[in-house]
Motif scaffolding. Structure first.
Motif, PDB file in Angstrom:
ATOM      1  N   ALA A  16       2.278  15.337  15.111  1.00 45.77           N
ATOM      2  CA  ALA A  16       2.143  16.788  15.240  1.00 45.77           C
ATOM      3  C   ALA A  16       2.189  17.384  13.835  1.00 45.77           C
ATOM      4  N   VAL A  17       1.119  18.061  13.447  1.00 48.16           N
ATOM      5  CA  VAL A  17       0.992  18.615  12.105  1.00 48.16           C
ATOM      6  C   VAL A  17       0.942  20.133  12.187  1.00 48.16           C
ATOM      7  N   LEU A  18       1.764  20.781  11.374  1.00 50.46           N
ATOM      8  CA  LEU A  18       1.705  22.231  11.236  1.00 50.46           C
ATOM      9  C   LEU A  18       0.939  22.539   9.956  1.00 50.46           C
ATOM     10  N   VAL A  19      -0.162  23.281  10.095  1.00 50.92           N
ATOM     11  CA  VAL A  19      -0.989  23.687   8.958  1.00 50.92           C
ATOM     12  C   VAL A  19      -0.748  25.169   8.696  1.00 50.92           C
ATOM     13  N   VAL A  20      -0.428  25.492   7.433  1.00 51.69           N
ATOM     14  CA  VAL A  20      -0.172  26.877   7.048  1.00 51.69           C
ATOM     15  C   VAL A  20      -1.114  27.243   5.900  1.00 51.69           C
ATOM     16  N   ASP A  21      -1.989  28.206   6.168  1.00 56.46           N
ATOM     17  CA  ASP A  21      -2.895  28.715   5.142  1.00 56.46           C
ATOM     18  C   ASP A  21      -3.342  30.099   5.565  1.00 56.46           C
ATOM     19  N   ASP A  22      -3.459  31.002   4.613  1.00 54.05           N
ATOM     20  CA  ASP A  22      -3.830  32.380   4.933  1.00 54.05           C
ATOM     21  C   ASP A  22      -5.325  32.567   5.162  1.00 54.05           C
ATOM     22  N   ILE A  23      -6.130  31.581   4.831  1.00 52.73           N
ATOM     23  CA  ILE A  23      -7.584  31.706   4.962  1.00 52.73           C
ATOM     24  C   ILE A  23      -8.042  30.973   6.220  1.00 52.73           C
ATOM     25  N   ASP A  24      -8.641  31.732   7.140  1.00 53.99           N
ATOM     26  CA  ASP A  24      -9.045  31.184   8.436  1.00 53.99           C
ATOM     27  C   ASP A  24      -9.932  29.945   8.325  1.00 53.99           C
ATOM     28  N   VAL A  25     -10.952  29.996   7.487  1.00 52.48           N
ATOM     29  CA  VAL A  25     -11.882  28.879   7.389  1.00 52.48           C
ATOM     30  C   VAL A  25     -11.198  27.632   6.814  1.00 52.48           C
ATOM     31  N   VAL A  26     -10.240  27.818   5.937  1.00 52.22           N
ATOM     32  CA  VAL A  26      -9.504  26.672   5.393  1.00 52.22           C
ATOM     33  C   VAL A  26      -8.655  26.041   6.499  1.00 52.22           C
ATOM     34  N   ARG A  27      -7.964  26.875   7.281  1.00 49.87           N
ATOM     35  CA  ARG A  27      -7.166  26.336   8.399  1.00 49.87           C
ATOM     36  C   ARG A  27      -8.046  25.570   9.379  1.00 49.87           C
ATOM     37  N   LEU A  28      -9.211  26.132   9.708  1.00 53.58           N
ATOM     38  CA  LEU A  28     -10.132  25.469  10.630  1.00 53.58           C
ATOM     39  C   LEU A  28     -10.595  24.121  10.070  1.00 53.58           C
ATOM     40  N   THR A  29     -10.929  24.102   8.792  1.00 49.82           N
ATOM     41  CA  THR A  29     -11.375  22.861   8.156  1.00 49.82           C
ATOM     42  C   THR A  29     -10.258  21.821   8.161  1.00 49.82           C
ATOM     43  N   LEU A  30      -9.056  22.224   7.782  1.00 51.01           N
ATOM     44  CA  LEU A  30      -7.930  21.291   7.781  1.00 51.01           C
ATOM     45  C   LEU A  30      -7.657  20.770   9.188  1.00 51.01           C
ATOM     46  N   ARG A  31      -7.754  21.660  10.168  1.00 45.37           N
ATOM     47  CA  ARG A  31      -7.563  21.257  11.568  1.00 45.37           C
ATOM     48  C   ARG A  31      -8.564  20.172  11.952  1.00 45.37           C
ATOM     49  N   LYS A  32      -9.836  20.419  11.663  1.00 43.85           N
ATOM     50  CA  LYS A  32     -10.878  19.457  12.019  1.00 43.85           C
ATOM     51  C   LYS A  32     -10.635  18.115  11.331  1.00 43.85           C
ATOM     52  N   PHE A  33     -10.298  18.149  10.057  1.00 49.28           N
ATOM     53  CA  PHE A  33     -10.022  16.915   9.318  1.00 49.28           C
ATOM     54  C   PHE A  33      -8.869  16.147   9.965  1.00 49.28           C
ATOM     55  N   LEU A  34      -7.786  16.847  10.247  1.00 48.50           N
ATOM     56  CA  LEU A  34      -6.597  16.192  10.810  1.00 48.50           C
ATOM     57  C   LEU A  34      -6.844  15.687  12.230  1.00 48.50           C
ATOM     58  N   GLU A  35      -7.575  16.451  13.008  1.00 49.41           N
ATOM     59  CA  GLU A  35      -7.886  16.005  14.367  1.00 49.41           C
ATOM     60  C   GLU A  35      -8.769  14.760  14.345  1.00 49.41           C
ATOM     61  N   ARG A  36      -9.663  14.647  13.371  1.00 51.23           N
ATOM     62  CA  ARG A  36     -10.473  13.425  13.215  1.00 51.23           C
ATOM     63  C   ARG A  36      -9.580  12.215  12.972  1.00 51.23           C
ATOM     64  N   GLY A  37      -8.451  12.456  12.341  1.00 47.21           N
ATOM     65  CA  GLY A  37      -7.492  11.381  12.074  1.00 47.21           C
ATOM     66  C   GLY A  37      -6.532  11.138  13.228  1.00 47.21           C
ATOM     67  N   GLY A  38      -6.727  11.845  14.338  1.00 50.31           N
ATOM     68  CA  GLY A  38      -5.907  11.621  15.520  1.00 50.31           C
ATOM     69  C   GLY A  38      -4.652  12.464  15.607  1.00 50.31           C
ATOM     70  N   HIS A  39      -4.513  13.452  14.747  1.00 50.62           N
ATOM     71  CA  HIS A  39      -3.320  14.301  14.749  1.00 50.62           C
ATOM     72  C   HIS A  39      -3.490  15.494  15.682  1.00 50.62           C
ATOM     73  N   LYS A  40      -2.372  15.976  16.193  1.00 54.90           N
ATOM     74  CA  LYS A  40      -2.340  17.207  16.987  1.00 54.90           C
ATOM     75  C   LYS A  40      -1.936  18.326  16.019  1.00 54.90           C
ATOM     76  N   VAL A  41      -2.738  19.392  15.951  1.00 59.09           N
ATOM     77  CA  VAL A  41      -2.557  20.406  14.918  1.00 59.09           C
ATOM     78  C   VAL A  41      -2.167  21.752  15.521  1.00 59.09           C
ATOM     79  N   THR A  42      -1.163  22.367  14.896  1.00 58.64           N
ATOM     80  CA  THR A  42      -0.777  23.747  15.174  1.00 58.64           C
ATOM     81  C   THR A  42      -0.991  24.515  13.878  1.00 58.64           C
ATOM     82  N   GLU A  43      -1.472  25.739  13.980  1.00 60.10           N
ATOM     83  CA  GLU A  43      -1.807  26.526  12.794  1.00 60.10           C
ATOM     84  C   GLU A  43      -0.959  27.785  12.692  1.00 60.10           C
ATOM     85  N   CYS A  44      -0.659  28.163  11.445  1.00 59.70           N
ATOM     86  CA  CYS A  44      -0.029  29.452  11.138  1.00 59.70           C
ATOM     87  C   CYS A  44      -0.751  30.051   9.940  1.00 59.70           C
ATOM     88  N   ALA A  45      -0.838  31.390   9.915  1.00 60.54           N
ATOM     89  CA  ALA A  45      -1.547  32.081   8.847  1.00 60.54           C
ATOM     90  C   ALA A  45      -0.631  32.560   7.722  1.00 60.54           C
TER      91      ALA A  45
END
Length: 129
Positions: free
Chosen positions: A3-32
């Motif tokens: 379970a990975v928590l991604v924190v970034d204020d830029i929406d597109v960066v959070r989305l990109t990090l989410r996609k990258f991490l999900e490709r690696g099999g991680h479950k992602v939660t995001e905060c801005a």
């Protein structure tokens, strides 16, 4: 799967990090924001925190320091594009001093991100009693 928590204020960066991490099999939660992330972590603890360093308002450095006070073993990967008026090396040093296990510069590729997250998780596992 971690379970990975991604924190970034830029929406597109959070989305990109989410996609990258999900490709690696991680479950992602995001905060801005750091405040949103800290509030969430009062109720839930991720397996690893991935945070931007330089965000408007409260920065990722203060989030890392707050996390370290409550959970010294939580793996933390800091991501930064650098700060205005600060060298990249200074940003990296600041993140390490705050308690980040790994620090990567933006733009980060999928393999680099996944490797750093895994390294931070491995480091936390080997440090556990």
């Amino acid at each position: 799967m971690s379970a990975v928590l991604v924190v970034d204020d830029i929406d597109v960066v959070r989305l990109t990090l989410r996609k990258f991490l999900e490709r690696g099999g991680h479950k992602v939660t995001e905060c801005a924001s750091a405040d949103e992330a800290e509030d969430l972590m009062r109720r839930w603890t991720p397996d690893v925190l991935v945070t931007d360093l330089w965000m408007p308002g409260r920065d990722g450095l203060s989030l890392i320091r707050a996390v370290r006070l409550r959970n010294a073993r939580l793996p933390v990967v800091a991501i930064t594009g650098g700060a205005p008026g600060m060298t990249q090396a200074s940003s990296l040093d600041e993140a390490r001093q705050a308690g980040a296990n790994r620090v990567v510069m933006k733009p980060v590729g999928v393999q680099e991100l996944l490797a750093n997250v895994q390294d931070a998780l491995d480091q936390a596992t080997t440090a556990a009693p």
